[in-house]
Structure formats: structure tokens, C-alpha cells
Design a protein around this motif. Structure first.
Motif, short mmCIF file in Angstrom:
data_model
loop_
_atom_site.label_atom_id
_atom_site.label_comp_id
_atom_site.label_asym_id
_atom_site.label_seq_id
_atom_site.Cartn_x
_atom_site.Cartn_y
_atom_site.Cartn_z
N ARG A 9 0.83 -1.20 0.00
CA ARG A 9 0.00 0.00 0.00
C ARG A 9 0.86 1.25 0.00
O ARG A 9 0.59 2.21 -0.73
CB ARG A 9 -0.95 0.00 1.20
CG ARG A 9 -2.29 0.60 0.79
CD ARG A 9 -3.24 0.70 1.93
NE ARG A 9 -2.67 1.46 3.04
CZ ARG A 9 -3.31 1.63 4.19
NH1 ARG A 9 -4.48 1.06 4.39
NH2 ARG A 9 -2.76 2.34 5.15
N ASP A 13 0.72 4.06 -2.78
CA ASP A 13 0.44 5.46 -2.45
C ASP A 13 1.42 6.41 -3.11
O ASP A 13 1.08 7.55 -3.42
CB ASP A 13 0.50 5.66 -0.93
CG ASP A 13 -0.74 5.10 -0.24
OD1 ASP A 13 -1.68 4.74 -0.98
OD2 ASP A 13 -0.75 5.01 0.99
N GLN A 16 0.78 8.38 -6.54
CA GLN A 16 0.05 9.64 -6.64
C GLN A 16 0.89 10.86 -6.26
O GLN A 16 0.46 11.99 -6.44
CB GLN A 16 -1.19 9.62 -5.73
CG GLN A 16 -2.39 8.92 -6.33
CD GLN A 16 -2.40 7.43 -5.96
OE1 GLN A 16 -2.42 7.11 -4.79
NE2 GLN A 16 -2.38 6.56 -6.96
N PRO A 26 1.71 10.67 1.42
CA PRO A 26 0.48 10.29 2.10
C PRO A 26 0.73 9.84 3.54
O PRO A 26 -0.09 10.07 4.41
CB PRO A 26 -0.06 9.13 1.27
CG PRO A 26 0.84 8.95 0.11
CD PRO A 26 1.97 9.90 0.19
N ASP A 27 1.86 9.18 3.81
CA ASP A 27 2.13 8.68 5.16
C ASP A 27 3.61 8.93 5.46
O ASP A 27 4.44 8.03 5.34
CB ASP A 27 1.79 7.18 5.21
CG ASP A 27 1.95 6.63 6.62
OD1 ASP A 27 2.12 7.42 7.56
OD2 ASP A 27 1.92 5.39 6.77
N GLN A 53 8.50 8.80 3.05
CA GLN A 53 7.34 7.91 3.19
C GLN A 53 7.66 6.71 4.08
O GLN A 53 8.73 6.11 3.99
CB GLN A 53 6.92 7.45 1.79
CG GLN A 53 5.89 6.35 1.74
CD GLN A 53 4.46 6.88 1.92
OE1 GLN A 53 4.25 8.01 2.36
NE2 GLN A 53 3.48 6.06 1.57
#
Ligand SMILES: Nc1ncnc2c1ncn2[C@@H]1O[C@H](COP(=O)(O)OP(=O)(O)O)[C@@H](O)[C@H]1O
Ligand SMILES: [Mg+2]
Lengths: 309, 328
Positions: A9, A13, A16, A26-27, A53
Motif C-alpha cells: 500500500r 500510495d 500519486q 500520504p504517510d 514515506q
């Protein structure tokens, strides 16, 4: 959630994420803001914004003197920036001393290997462990208070040494290992504390080519078991081989970031490298010649080892 | 020459309070240097502070246990005072600061301004502070012979002082033995090898160095107490040469070993007394005066040590293999 899924995941992610320097993730596990460090007027590090990330392998590349090592030093508390803040796993770490940074789960290795020469390989490993009550002066005096933990630590150390094929060397002084083995030992030692983020400064430099393949395997294993990896490397071949994301530094700044294939085709990156490697096309394997020299050195070293033995 | 008498003298000095005091000081220095890699060039300062702490508090009426506690407390404070500002800096700073601080302690101790307290350059006579220690002895006042050595049971250079001294040395060795083999000792050895590596593994290097400095300094102070219980407190008798002798003893016996400092001290004093006694017996006084013999004793001991360090740099008990490895 199993680690594999987390990794899949996290990598998905990244698709994008815009391919611009300082792009938000994202994280993000590590977020640096306005980190600046100059040595006598020269901006060694001048990072506007950078996010790393979680659960992926990020490579930090750039020509010699780009500020990669200095950036590592700043993040891990081994150097103080002129300005800047950074947050690791939700905790601001600016001004926090190196030992506390490591305790919070961000553990680094050094470009110039720091094996503790006159200690055995196993002792080196044990030193990497956390929560050993015997490291307190008073508890140390009463062996039953720390012996059980010592057994756990030793077990874990042996498991890691086996993974890194150093288990037969456990009673040797670390100073008697070859340069490549010391790199492995330093990496294994860093893993004793199960860090959330490992930062490896040129982990492959000087490693015997016979070992590089397994070293790459160790690094991807690390990611697959849930550890986030940020590493500095010169060898483009390896970077392309194992990293999920590449950040390019030049003259202290982040000049590009993106997936390995795209970044190496980027004009800004090629420009950044021009100073160091004339007439090189980062898109093909020309830069492997550099890896080639490193490998040759490593081979010479490996040969020397054999003749000694 | 009377070799029987010579060997009695050697044996007497080897087991005497000076050898005990130096053994304790060298055990402390071993914690600093052998274990942690700290260069303390002022171990004599710790000894002198311990001596003053014990003597001054006893004269002020403190009971024996409190006087010991004051001696230890003085060393702890001194270590903190020196360590807190310097241990964050690179190693050389500690060396410079300790050598200067030990000199300051000596100068202040012998200054006339403090004559009331420390006796100035004259110092404090033994009788003014020895009574509590001697009263604690379980022995009757007498002279006892053991083998060739005959000593008072309680007064000054006594059996009582030797017994307490060697018990202290044994306890110190036991403590060091336990600590060297503990995770605490492992962190110290890591710091000796490369403190940045240890920092990167999440250990508070500063705090460990401070602990080592304090602990080693406390053994120095205990050595100082034993030293003056056999004689008197005199600032100049615990000056720079004492620090250098302690270093020699440590390197002779073997740094980073548990028993090295003790063996070093035994041999150092045995050798010195032997050489002096031998020269005095073998060379007529017209050729060498008594004072010259004293000095030649030091010269010969120094020479022996140079040879030892050239041919056996790890010391007598040290591990050659360990030393052969480049520290970096
Ligand atoms: N301690 C220091 N003192 C002075 N200049 C330094 C110091 N450390 C790094 N630099 C300079 O900072 C720049 C970045 O160095 P570094 O971070 O080691 O680069 P990299 O690891 O990317 O090769 C270089 O120009 C280097 O000369
Ligand atoms: Mg570098």
C-alpha cells in the motif's frame, strides 16, 4: 495488517505523489522543514521541505559534497542546523541529542564505519540492544537483575548475525573484520533495537561484490518486515534495483524526487551530476563504471583477506 | 650486603600503605582510562581531596564513618565539577582541566589563607586525625611479627591499616570485576572505542563518562585516605609525580584488566625499594651519596618501565591481541 500489505500500500500510495522536490507524502515518517547548515559561508545543507514515506526504501543520491552525510548528521542529532525543524513519527526532534534521537527509533550508520574495534562482534551487537537494565550502574552489580534480558539480547544478536553471515565470527574482535564485514556488522548492530527508520550512509561502499547481492537482499527484507529505510548510495545500479523512491540532492538542496526510473531521466538530476560525472547519461548504466571501481577495490580487499587467511 | 634485610624491606614496602594507596588510585584510573578511555591527569588531586576530606572532618569531630563519607563526597563533587563542563568536549580537554585542577587543589591546600583548616604548607600531623581510625581497631596496642615483618598493631603504618587497606583493594577489584563484565561496563568499553557509535545506539554517553569519572575519582580519594593514615596530610606529597606514578603503575600492570593496577603497584614499589637497597649495599657512599641513590632508583625504575612499555606495551596482564588491533 501483515507487513507485506502495508508495504504494497505504501508503494502504491507513492504513485500519486507529484514528482516535485519537497512533495508531500500520504504517510510521512520523517518531515524536515527549512533545515539549513552552512560551513563558513558554504551551504552544506539547505533543505526547504522533505518528506520520507513510511514503509518504503528511499534512496538519497547526489554528487560528492551534495550534503547527504551532513543531512544525516542533522536529522540524527550529530550536528546542529543553523535553522530548521523536523518531525519524526509525530515527535519534533530539533535540538534533541543524538542518543535520544536513536532511542526514539531513528537509527543511523556511518559512511566511515564505526565498528568498536577492540570489542568482539557479539559484544558489538549486544551494545545495540535497548532496555537492558544492566546498563544502569547499580543494577549492573546484581547479575540476576539483568541476566535474563542478556539471554534474550544474545539470542536476538545471534539470529541477526546468522542473517548477515557473521555468526562464525562472533568471538572475533570487530577490528579484525574486513571493511565489508564491518559495514554488515554496523548495519546488524543498528537493527538490534528494531528501529522504525534506519538511515544507512553508503552501506555498499567497500563491500565485497560477493556480499553486495545479499546486502541488497537484507535491505529489502528490512522493508518487508516493516522497517522504513533511507539510504545514501553512489551506485545507481543498486539504487534503481532496490529503492521505491529516490531523492536527489545537489549543493545542499533537494533538486528532484520520484521513482528511480523517472528521476534518472530528469534533466535537473543530470545537470546536478554533470559536475561530478562529465558526459554521463544517468539513464543508462554508464555510471556503473563507478560501481565498477568500488567493486574492484572490494575484490582486491577480498583477495587480500584470502591471502591472509 | 644483607640480602635477607633487603628482601624484608622489599616485602614490607610491597604490602605497605603506599602500595595500597597507589593500587586504589590506579584502580580508579583504570576505570577512567582502561575502561572508558578518559585521560585523567589529576588523580593525585582526587587523592589529596580525599585526604583533606578525611583529616579535616575528623579534626572537626566527625566520627570515622562520616569522615570516610566526606572524603568520598569531596571526590564526587570534584569529579562533577571537572566533568560537567568538559566531558561534552573532546578528550584532551579533560586531560588539561584535570592536571590544572589537581594543581589548584594542592596550591589552595598549602596556601597560608587556609592554615586554620589545612595546616598550610606544614600540613596536618598524623596524630591530629588518626585516632578515630586507630580506635576502631579490634587489636590491643602491641607490636606483632608476621614472618620477617614486625609492625605496630594500630599506630600509623600498622597491621590494622594494612588489613583495612587490602580489604578495600579486594573490594574494589571485586566491584570492578563485576562491572567490567556487566552491560554497564560494555557501554564504557564502547565509549572507549568510539563514542559516536555508542551515541548512535541510543546511549547517553555524557552520563556514562560522568559516572566513570566519579567512580574512579572515589577510588582515588580512598587511596588518598590510606596514604595519609600512614603518615600525615601534606599537599606537596600528593602532587603531580603521584599522578605520573599512578599512570606508570596502571600501564605496567595492564590497563583494562581487573588485577593489573594491583600487580603494577606491588611491582613498582618492590622494584624501587630493591634498586635503592641494592645500590646502597653494593656501592660505597663515597661514590654515591644516599640522596643520589634515591634519584638513581627513580632513574632505573623509569628505564625499566620504558623497556617494558616498548617490549610489552599491553602491560603484564594485558591482552596482546587486543592491543594489536588499531583502535579505529
Ligand atoms: N565538519 C565540516 N566542516 C566544514 N565543511 C564541511 C563539514 N562537513 C561537511 N562539510 C562540507 O559540506 C559539504 C557537504 O558534505 P557532505 O555532507 O559530506 O556531502 P556528501 O555526503 O553528500 O558527499 C561539503 O562541501 C563538505 O566539504
Ligand atoms: Mg557522504
Amino acid at each position: 495488517m501483515p507487513a507485506e500489505d502495508v508495504v504494497t500500500r505504501a508503494r502504491r500510495d507513492l504513485h500519486q505523489v507529484p514528482r516535485t522536490p519537497g512533495a508531500p507524502k500520504p504517510d510521512a515518517l520523517l518531515v524536515a522543514d527549512g533545515v539549513r547548515r552552512s560551513f563558513g559561508g558554504v551551504n552544506a545543507v539547505d533543505v526547504e521541505h522533505l518528506e520520507v514515506q513510511r514503509h518504503v526504501i528511499t534512496a538519497l543520491i547526489g554528487p560528492n559534497g551534495a550534503g547527504k552525510t551532513t543531512f544525516f548528521n542533522l536529522m540524527t542529532g550529530f550536528d546542529k542546523p543553523d535553522t530548521g525543524t523536523w518531525v519524526f513519527d509525530g515527535t519534533p526532534l530539533a535540538g534533541v541529542p543524538a542518543s535520544r534521537v536513536a532511542k526514539s527509533g531513528m537509527v543511523r550508520t556511518f559512511q566511515l564505519t564505526k565498528a568498536l574495534a577492540r570489542m568482539t562482534v557479539l559484544e558489538n551487537m549486544r551494545l545495540g540492544a535497548r532496555e537492558q537494565p544492566g546498563e544502569n550502574l547499580f543494577t549492573a552489580l546484581v547479575k540476576p537483575l539483568w541476566a535474563p534480558r542478556e539471554r534474550e539480547v544474545t539470542e536476538k544478536a545471534m539470529a541477526l548475525l546468522e542473517r548477515f553471515k557473521l555468526d562464525t565470527k562472533k568471538d572475533d574482535f570487530a577490528g579484525s573484520l574486513s571493511g565489508g564485514q564491518r559495514k554488515l556488522l554496523e548495519m546488524a548492530r543498528a537493527l538490534m533495537s528494531d528501529p522504525a527508520l534506519v538511515m544507512l550512509d553508503e552501506p555498499m561502499a567497500g563491500v565485497n561484490p560477493a556480499l553486495t547481492q545479499s546486502l541488497l537482499g537484507h535491505i529489502t527484507d528490512l522493508r518487508d518486515s516493516g522497517t522504513t529505510v533511507l539510504f545514501v548510495e553512489h551506485d545507481m545500479h543498486m539504487v534503481r534495483h532496490i529503492s521505491d523512491w529516490v531523492v536527489v540532492m545537489a549543493q545542499g538542496q533537494v533538486v528532484a524526487e520520484g521513482p528511480p526510473g523517472e528521476v534518472m531521466a530528469d534533466q535537473a538530476v543530470i545537470d546536478a551530476y554533470l559536475g561530478a560525472h562529465h558526459d554521463t547519461d544517468l539513464g543508462d548504466d554508464a555510471l556503473l563504471t563507478e560501481g565498477g571501481t568500488i567493486d574492484a577495490e572490494a575484490e582486491a580487499e577480498a583477495d587480500a583477506e584470502e591471502t591472509k587467511a | 650486603m644483607d640480602f635477607g634485610q633487603l628482601f624484608t624491606n622489599v616485602l614490607n614496602e610491597m604490602t605497605g600503605p603506599t602500595a595500597i594507596a597507589y593500587a586504589l588510585a590506579a584502580i580508579g584510573l583504570n576505570i577512567h582510562f582502561g575502561l572508558t578511555g578518559l585521560i585523567n591527569m589529576g588523580q593525585a588531586g582526587f587523592m589529596l581531596l580525599g585526604a583533606y576530606g578525611f583529616a579535616v572532618s575528623t579534626i572537626a569531630g566527625a566520627p570515622l564513618w562520616l569522615a570516610f563519607l566526606v572524603a568520598v563526597g569531596a571526590a564526587v563533587l570534584f569529579a562533577l565539577l571537572l566533568g560537567i563542563p568538559t566531558l561534552k568536549l573532546r578528550g584532551d580537554y579533560l586531560a588539561i582541566v584535570t592536571i590544572a585542577a589537581a594543581e589548584i587543589v594542592r596550591m589552595v591546600g598549602r596556601s597560608t589563607a587556609l592554615t586554620e583548616l589545612t595546616g598550610g604548607a606544614e600540613g596536618l600531623t598524623g596524630n591530629s586525625f588518626k585516632s578515630t581510625f586507630q580506635d576502631a581497631s579490634p587489636f590491643p596496642d602491641d607490636r606483632w611479627a608476621l614472618g620477617p615483618i614486625t609492625l605496630a598493631t594500630n599506630a600509623s603504618n600498622s597491621w590494622w591499616l594494612r588489613i583495612v587497606g587490602w580489604v578495600l583493594v579486594a573490594l574494589a577489584c571485586l566491584l570492578v570485576w563485576r562491572l567490567v563484565r556487566s552491560p554497564w561496563g560494555r557501554v564504557l568499553r564502547g565509549i572507549r572505542e568510539d563514542e559516536d557509535a555508542v551515541r548512535a545506539l541510543g546511549k547517553n554517553v555524557y552520563s556514562y563518562k560522568l559516572q566513570a569519572l566519579v567512580l574512579g575519582g572515589v577510588f582515588g580519594a580512598l587511596g588518598g585516605v590510606v596514604f595519609v593514615l600512614a603518615s600525615s596530610v601534606q599537599a606537596d606529597s600528593l602532587g603531580r609525580p603521584v599522578t605520573f606514578n599512578t599512570w606508570t603503575i596502571l600501564l605496567l600492570g595492564g590497563a583494562a584488566t581487573v588485577l593489573g593496577p594491583v600487580l603494577g603497584s606491588l611491582l613498582f614499589w618492590a622494584a624501587l625499594v630493591f634498586v635503592r637497597g641494592f645500590l646502597r649495599g653494593a656501592v660505597p657512599t663515597e661514590v654515591l651519596s644516599v640522596q643520589q641513590v634515591e634519584q638513581i632508583g627513580w632513574v632505573l625504575v623509569g628505564l625499566t618501565l620504558v623497556l617494558l612499555i616498548v617490549f610489552r606495551p599491553q602491560g603484564i596482564l594485558g591482552d596482546k591481541k587486543e592491543l594489536a588491533i588499531n583502535a579505529r
